[in-house]
Design a protein around this motif. Sequence first.
Motif, short mmCIF file in Angstrom:
data_model
loop_
_atom_site.label_atom_id
_atom_site.label_comp_id
_atom_site.label_asym_id
_atom_site.label_seq_id
_atom_site.Cartn_x
_atom_site.Cartn_y
_atom_site.Cartn_z
N ALA A 103 4.40 -1.90 -24.52
CA ALA A 103 4.36 -0.44 -24.63
C ALA A 103 4.54 0.00 -26.07
CB ALA A 103 5.43 0.18 -23.75
N LEU A 104 3.72 0.97 -26.48
CA LEU A 104 3.79 1.49 -27.84
C LEU A 104 4.87 2.56 -27.90
CD1 LEU A 104 -0.03 1.73 -28.58
CD2 LEU A 104 1.57 -0.02 -29.38
N LEU A 105 6.11 2.12 -27.88
CA LEU A 105 7.24 3.03 -27.88
C LEU A 105 7.53 3.53 -29.28
CD1 LEU A 105 9.48 1.12 -25.33
CD2 LEU A 105 7.83 2.96 -24.91
N THR A 106 8.17 4.69 -29.35
CA THR A 106 8.30 5.34 -30.65
C THR A 106 9.72 5.67 -31.05
OG1 THR A 106 7.97 7.51 -29.65
CG2 THR A 106 6.01 6.36 -30.43
N ARG A 107 10.71 5.37 -30.22
CA ARG A 107 12.09 5.66 -30.60
C ARG A 107 12.71 4.45 -31.27
NH1 ARG A 107 14.65 8.36 -25.29
NH2 ARG A 107 13.75 6.47 -24.38
N LYS A 108 13.48 4.70 -32.30
CA LYS A 108 14.00 3.58 -33.10
C LYS A 108 14.92 2.68 -32.29
CE LYS A 108 17.73 6.27 -35.28
NZ LYS A 108 17.48 7.55 -34.62
N ASN A 109 15.63 3.23 -31.31
CA ASN A 109 16.54 2.38 -30.55
C ASN A 109 15.82 1.51 -29.53
OD1 ASN A 109 15.86 4.35 -28.76
ND2 ASN A 109 17.95 4.98 -28.26
N GLU A 110 14.50 1.62 -29.47
CA GLU A 110 13.73 0.78 -28.58
C GLU A 110 13.21 -0.47 -29.27
OE1 GLU A 110 11.13 3.96 -27.54
OE2 GLU A 110 12.13 4.32 -25.61
N TYR A 111 13.50 -0.59 -30.57
CA TYR A 111 13.06 -1.75 -31.34
C TYR A 111 14.25 -2.63 -31.66
CZ TYR A 111 8.38 0.11 -31.79
OH TYR A 111 7.11 0.55 -31.50
N ASP A 112 14.04 -3.94 -31.51
CA ASP A 112 15.13 -4.90 -31.62
C ASP A 112 15.32 -5.47 -33.02
OD1 ASP A 112 13.99 -6.10 -28.46
OD2 ASP A 112 15.66 -4.74 -28.85
N TYR A 113 14.24 -5.54 -33.78
CA TYR A 113 14.28 -6.24 -35.07
C TYR A 113 13.75 -5.32 -36.16
CZ TYR A 113 14.59 -10.08 -31.78
OH TYR A 113 14.97 -10.89 -30.75
N TRP A 114 14.39 -5.40 -37.33
CA TRP A 114 14.06 -4.51 -38.43
C TRP A 114 14.04 -5.25 -39.76
CZ3 TRP A 114 12.95 0.66 -37.79
CH2 TRP A 114 13.21 1.19 -36.53
N GLY A 115 13.13 -4.80 -40.63
CA GLY A 115 13.18 -5.25 -42.01
C GLY A 115 14.13 -4.37 -42.81
N LEU A 116 14.24 -4.68 -44.09
CA LEU A 116 15.17 -3.93 -44.96
C LEU A 116 14.54 -2.68 -45.56
CD1 LEU A 116 16.95 -6.86 -46.80
CD2 LEU A 116 17.72 -5.56 -44.82
N GLY A 117 13.23 -2.56 -45.45
CA GLY A 117 12.56 -1.35 -45.92
C GLY A 117 11.97 -1.47 -47.31
N THR A 118 11.00 -0.60 -47.57
CA THR A 118 10.38 -0.51 -48.89
C THR A 118 10.20 0.96 -49.23
OG1 THR A 118 8.52 -1.29 -50.26
CG2 THR A 118 8.01 -0.70 -47.98
N GLN A 119 10.52 1.32 -50.47
CA GLN A 119 10.49 2.72 -50.87
C GLN A 119 9.08 3.16 -51.23
OE1 GLN A 119 13.14 5.15 -51.27
NE2 GLN A 119 11.38 6.50 -51.55
N VAL A 120 8.67 4.29 -50.68
CA VAL A 120 7.41 4.93 -51.05
C VAL A 120 7.74 6.31 -51.62
CG1 VAL A 120 5.26 5.92 -50.20
CG2 VAL A 120 6.04 3.69 -49.35
N THR A 121 7.29 6.56 -52.84
CA THR A 121 7.51 7.85 -53.48
C THR A 121 6.17 8.44 -53.89
OG1 THR A 121 9.65 7.10 -54.33
CG2 THR A 121 8.70 9.08 -55.33
N VAL A 122 5.91 9.66 -53.43
CA VAL A 122 4.66 10.34 -53.73
C VAL A 122 4.97 11.55 -54.60
CG1 VAL A 122 2.57 11.38 -52.80
CG2 VAL A 122 3.75 9.58 -51.51
N SER A 123 4.44 11.55 -55.80
CA SER A 123 4.71 12.66 -56.72
C SER A 123 3.62 13.72 -56.60
CB SER A 123 4.78 12.13 -58.15
OG SER A 123 3.52 11.60 -58.54
N SER A 124 4.03 14.96 -56.84
CA SER A 124 3.06 16.07 -56.71
C SER A 124 2.37 16.36 -58.03
CB SER A 124 3.79 17.31 -56.22
OG SER A 124 4.85 17.63 -57.10
#
Length: 124
Positions: A103-124
């Motif tokens: 199932a293509l679930l969309t709530r964060k507590n429905e996912y078991d495994y996570w990466g540490l993240g990567t920053q995306v910054t968009v300047s205007s």
Amino acid sequence: QVHLVESGGGLVQAGGSLRLSCAASGRTFSSYVMGWFRQAPGKERESVAAINWSSGNTYYADSVKGRFTISRDNAKNTVYLQMNSLKPEDTAVYYCAARPGRALLTRKNEYDYWGLGTQVTVSS
């Protein structure tokens, strides 16, 4: 042990593009759903896109439909998020997540495994 590593974030001008990668290891992911989430400062973590690894079925948040594309490379065990026409409001830390199932679930507590993240910054 599932291990997810994101890469590809950075600083880009509005209207530009970035491609995020999520290298996955530790499992056979054919029975998993992979998701991309993002969290901006002071805001909740929100779902951006998800893909059923086996079927290729996808989900997109309304805010990114037509601009972002999620895909996977079976041979490389990698999930991608191609982001085009970026806007300043896309600025956030982007996280890769995985959950067993279809199932293509969309709530964060429905996912078991996570990466540490990567920053995306968009300047205007």
